[in-house]
Design a protein around this motif. Structure first.
Motif, short mmCIF file in Angstrom:
data_model
loop_
_atom_site.label_atom_id
_atom_site.label_comp_id
_atom_site.label_asym_id
_atom_site.label_seq_id
_atom_site.Cartn_x
_atom_site.Cartn_y
_atom_site.Cartn_z
N UNK A 68 -31.06 18.56 -7.87
CA UNK A 68 -30.49 19.19 -9.06
C UNK A 68 -30.57 20.72 -8.99
N UNK A 69 -31.65 21.25 -8.43
CA UNK A 69 -31.76 22.70 -8.26
C UNK A 69 -30.68 23.19 -7.28
N UNK A 70 -30.45 22.44 -6.23
CA UNK A 70 -29.40 22.80 -5.27
C UNK A 70 -28.02 22.74 -5.90
N UNK A 71 -27.80 21.72 -6.72
CA UNK A 71 -26.52 21.61 -7.40
C UNK A 71 -26.32 22.76 -8.37
N UNK A 72 -27.40 23.15 -9.08
CA UNK A 72 -27.32 24.27 -10.03
C UNK A 72 -26.98 25.56 -9.27
N UNK A 75 -23.34 25.54 -8.37
CA UNK A 75 -22.51 25.81 -9.55
C UNK A 75 -22.56 27.28 -9.94
N UNK A 76 -23.76 27.85 -9.92
CA UNK A 76 -23.90 29.27 -10.26
C UNK A 76 -23.11 30.14 -9.30
N UNK A 77 -23.17 29.79 -8.00
CA UNK A 77 -22.43 30.56 -7.00
C UNK A 77 -20.93 30.42 -7.21
N UNK A 78 -20.48 29.21 -7.51
CA UNK A 78 -19.05 28.98 -7.74
C UNK A 78 -18.57 29.71 -8.98
#
Length: 104
Positions: A68-72, A75-78
């Motif tokens: 989930x931290x990796x997904x966050x 998303x933040x980068x995108x």
């Protein structure tokens, strides 16, 4: 089931268990965690079994948190990319708008 190169957090995990245990996907870790919680809530396990289940649940929760931290982060980068592109385009738009006003 097709074998792919591990890309999740468990692939980079240190410790003796990571060499023995294949990397879990987020969904696998989540589903196993749900089962661990169900077994703990059902009761009937010995103290040793309950402790082992609890420890496994903590491991699985950690795997899920890492995914989930990796997904966050992704998303933040995108979300930051369009903002950076818009920010870079603003001075150019202002320069063009100023040039167009001077032509009038």
């Amino acid at each position: 089931m097709t074998e792919t190169e591990p890309t999740g957090p468990a692939a980079a995990a240190d410790g003796p268990e990571s060499a023995e245990e294949p990397a879990l996907s987020y969904e696998q870790a989540r589903d196993e965690l749900v089962e661990v919680v169900r077994r703990l809530e059902a009761g009937g396990a010995t103290l040793e079994e309950s402790l082992a289940l609890w420890e496994r649940g903590e491991q699985l929760a950690g795997v899920c948190r890492e995914f989930l931290a990796g997904a966050r982060a992704r998303l933040d980068a995108a979300l930051a990319e369009p903002e950076a592109a818009e920010g870079a385009a603003e001075p150019e738009r202002a320069a063009r708008a100023g040039g167009e006003q001077g032509d009038a």
